[in-house]
Design a protein around this motif. Structure first.
Motif: not given
Ligand code: DC
Length: 223
Positions: A34-36, A39-41, A107-109, A128-131, A178-180, A182-187
């Motif tokens: 669970d990659t999310g 990021y949460r941690a 952080v992502r790297a 996740g979002r980018d897996t 709000n999360r949608d 940010i998550d979709s428009s980030r660089k």
């Molecule tokens: O899936 P989740 O709601 O637990 O993810 C929490 C946040 O982590 C989500 O809003 C964006 C970030 N995330 C990310 O940027 N890339 C991932 N692979 C997983 C999560």
């Protein structure tokens, strides 16, 4: 040695990723990542240590802290430097900040490196979002789940309610939207559908129907 299989599932908040990913991991005996949760941690750690606004400090922390995931019986336990933070990473406070933390490139790297390690020796279900786009662009099966924002808010609201958290449906929907955004428009590594991912809209599907659809794709893969 048999080829290792990687199944990657992406999609926005509360689109049904975790339920289906856990089910598949249990059914197939694959490792679930669970990659999310990762990021949460980092976000929880940053909040606890009052460094959320200090990007350099967050990057430093992401490199230094010992982050461990342990999946058993439908639950991913998360540990930071040995402390069990499983419950603490699912609060509204973490929800509200996690997208900001996951925008930070370094952080992502760091986390992507850890995620790829899991795939070296294991058959994997990773969500996740980018897996499907960045972490495992060569995954054997890529699924992109979507669902209407109202439906997603209802699902998350129910989760909060079951945990005894008092929050309005309206507030949950706002936080999800709000999360949608940010998550979709980030660089760096925005949430997008990989060209070769299979898109499934789960708005009107029960979890059983959703699983059935995906299992049929997995069966084609392992035939
Ligand atoms: O899936 P989740 O709601 O637990 O993810 C929490 C946040 O982590 C989500 O809003 C964006 C970030 N995330 C990310 O940027 N890339 C991932 N692979 C997983 C999560």
């Amino acid at each position: 040695m048999q080829k290792l299989i990687i199944i990657a599932i992406d999609g926005p908040a509360a689109s049904g990723k975790s339920s289906v990913a856990k089910y598949l991991a249990d059914k197939l005996g694959y490792l679930y990542v669970d990659t999310g949760a990762m990021y949460r941690a980092i976000t929880y750690y940053a909040l606890e240590n009052n460094i959320v606004e200090n990007e350099e400090a967050v990057i430093e922390a992401s490199k230094k802290i010992d982050l461990k995931l342990d999946y058993k019986n439908g639950l991913t336990s998360v540990f930071i430097n040995g402390e069990d933070v499983t419950e603490k990473i699912r609060t509204h406070e973490v929800n509200a900040k996690v997208s900001d933390i996951s925008r930070i490139k370094d952080v992502r790297a760091q986390l992507v490196k850890l995620q790829r390690e899991f795939g070296k020796n294991n058959n994997l279900i990773v969500e996740g979002r980018d897996t499907t786009t960045v972490v495992f662009p060569n995954a054997d099966l890529k699924i992109f789940l979507t669902a209407d924002a109202k439906e997603r808010a209802k699902r998350r609201h129910l989760e909060f309610k079951n945990k005894g958290t008092d929050i309005s449906l309206d507030e949950v929907e706002k936080s999800i939207l709000n999360r949608d955004t940010i998550d979709s428009s980030r660089k760096v590594s925005p949430l997008t559908k990989a060209e070769d991912a299979i898109e499934i809209d789960t708005t009107d599907l029960t979890i059983e129907q959703e699983i059935e659809k995906i299992v049929s794709k997995v069966n084609e893969l392992t035939k």
